[in-house]
Design an enzyme around this catalytic site. Structure first.
Site, PDB file in Angstrom:
ATOM      1  N   TYR A 198       0.813  -1.216   0.000  1.00 56.59           N
ATOM      2  CA  TYR A 198       0.000   0.000   0.000  1.00 56.59           C
ATOM      3  C   TYR A 198       0.851   1.274   0.000  1.00 56.59           C
ATOM      4  CZ  TYR A 198      -3.765  -3.250   1.362  1.00 56.59           C
ATOM      5  OH  TYR A 198      -4.657  -4.290   1.410  1.00 56.59           O
TER       6      TYR A 198
ATOM      7  N   LYS B  51       5.956 -14.038   3.019  1.00 57.68           N
ATOM      8  CA  LYS B  51       5.974 -14.890   1.828  1.00 57.68           C
ATOM      9  C   LYS B  51       7.393 -14.853   1.259  1.00 57.68           C
ATOM     10  CE  LYS B  51       3.809 -17.449  -1.253  1.00 57.68           C
ATOM     11  NZ  LYS B  51       3.069 -18.710  -0.956  1.00 57.68           N
TER      12      LYS B  51
ATOM     13  N   ASP C 215       0.187 -18.155   3.351  1.00 52.37           N
ATOM     14  CA  ASP C 215      -0.937 -19.031   2.969  1.00 52.37           C
ATOM     15  C   ASP C 215      -1.151 -20.123   4.021  1.00 52.37           C
ATOM     16  OD1 ASP C 215       1.573 -19.639   1.972  1.00 52.37           O
ATOM     17  OD2 ASP C 215       0.885 -20.366   0.021  1.00 52.37           O
TER      18      ASP C 215
ATOM     19  N   ASP D 192      -3.861  -6.621   6.503  1.00 50.89           N
ATOM     20  CA  ASP D 192      -5.227  -6.199   6.172  1.00 50.89           C
ATOM     21  C   ASP D 192      -6.113  -7.434   6.062  1.00 50.89           C
ATOM     22  OD1 ASP D 192      -7.398  -4.743   5.374  1.00 50.89           O
ATOM     23  OD2 ASP D 192      -6.593  -4.145   3.428  1.00 50.89           O
TER      24      ASP D 192
HETATM   25 MG    MG Z   1      -9.249  -3.923   5.672  1.00 53.07          MG
END
Ligand code: MG
Ligand code: NAI
Length: 340
Positions: free
Chosen positions: A125, A173, A206, A230
């Site tokens: 982000y 990851k 994952d 998030d």
């Molecule tokens: Mg959110």
């Protein structure tokens, strides 16, 4: 001691859940000097020509702490999210979201008690994006910095130590995103040995998701980058009863903005249907941040008891009480606890 705090009621259900929360805070007997600003978002645009007026940012820089209701973001047009802008402008790098099972709500697990520490300013982000019109190729750069990683990971470890937690899990990851996620993991491994009392492990994201929906009890503090955080924090909210009950905080070195996870819920606004539990637990986190640990604990204990007894709960969790009826009953519990 009186605490000076900026109060942003927001819009939609914001003013209703804020009013309910103020009632419960009053019951703690702690004294607040509220710097209240109602003109934010659409109302700010109308009054000042700016959805996030300088007067609001200046107030938070001055008090250092804000309690905030949700603010509506127009979809696909109009101004950008005031909520995201606040976090970026004030460098509130740690998004802290505790997910704890409440008794009396029907959920698949009975003993979830974990906290997500989400990096709030960089990663996927960062806002570094490019689109090649001719070739129709889009890039979003997941920028990870050593400084950004160090401050969120250190924040998580220090919080875990201060609050008596046992374990920190770093979700990443790094097998595929060897550079960005790799740097985040490397910084975690460097910092972990400084905190001997805390067990440290890491999980590939994952696998982390699968583990969380099968054995959430195995996890305590989880620190991760922006996008993963998030997603994980919504996943974990779903494990404990949803948006009406999950608290949140955005914390930086200078300032902190306390806001629940949920939005302005226009579908139920103005009808006294909103569950203020999320914002009340958020206010409990704020009390703790202000050094009012006893009051913070009394509020959280009262919430747990109210749910256990299914006393005057709101419709989203199967009750029939309205927003203020729930808050009034809770306020009584809080003052009973503190005077006991
Ligand atoms: Mg959110
Ligand atoms: P939302 O969280 O406002 O609502 C989603 C669903 O959950 C709705 O059905 C709503 O009625 C219900 N809900 C939410 N909070 C509740 C509560 N306390 N008690 C009972 N039910 C509750 O999410 P939505 O609809 O996606 O967003 C609405 C607006 O809020 C948008 O403009 C969005 O941008 C904004 N928003 C603001 C946030 C903030 O201020 N930090 C965070 C998320 C969304």
């Amino acid at each position: 001691m009186t605490h000076r705090v900026t109060l942003l009621p927001g819009d939609g259900i914001g003013p209703e859940v804020i009013e309910a929360t103020l009632l419960v805070l009053e019951a703690t007997g702690i004294s607040f000097d509220w710097q209240r600003h109602d003109r934010v978002g659409t109302a700010g645009l109308e009054a000042y020509g700016d959805p996030l007026p300088d007067v609001v940012l200046d107030s938070i820089r001055d008090t250092g702490v804000a309690l905030k209701g949700p603010i509506t973001t127009p979809v696909g047009k109009g101004f950008r999210s005031v909520n995201v802008e606040l976090r970026q402008r004030l460098d509130l790098f740690a998004n802290v979201r505790p997910c704890r099972t409440l008794p009396g709500i029907d959920t698949p697990f009975k003993d979830v008690n974990l906290i997500i520490f989400r990096e709030n300013t960089e990663g996927m982000y960062s806002g570094i994006e490019n689109f090649d019109e001719r070739l129709q190729i889009a890039d979003s750069i997941a920028r990870i910095t050593r400084t950004g990683s160090e401050r969120i990971i250190r924040f998580c470890f220090e919080y875990a130590q201060k609050h008596g937690h046992k374990q920190v899990t770093l979700a990443h990851k790094a097998n595929i995103l060897k550079r960005s996620s790799g740097l985040f993991l490397q910084v975690g491994r460097e910092i972990a040995p400084e905190f001997e009392d805390l067990e440290f492990n890491d999980r590939i994201i994952d696998n982390m998701c699968m583990q969380l929906v099968m054995r959430p009890q195995d996890y305590d503090c989880i620190v991760t980058t922006n996008l993963f955080g998030d997603i994980l924090s919504d996943l974990c909210a779903g494990l404990v009863g949803g948006l009406g009950v999950v608290a949140g905080a955005n914390i930086g070195h200078e300032n902190a903005v306390f806001e629940a996870v949920h939005g302005s819920a226009p579908d139920i606004a103005g009808q006294q249907l909103a569950n203020p539990t999320a914002l009340i637990r958020t206010a409990s986190m704020m009390l703790d941040h202000l050094g009012e640990g006893e009051a913070a604990a009394a509020v959280e204990t009262a919430v747990v008891e109210a749910y256990a007894e299914r006393d005057t709960l709101t419709p989203d969790v199967g009750g029939t009480a309205n927003t203020m009826e729930y808050a009034e009953a809770l306020a009584t519990r809080v003052s009973d606890h503190l005077s006991a």
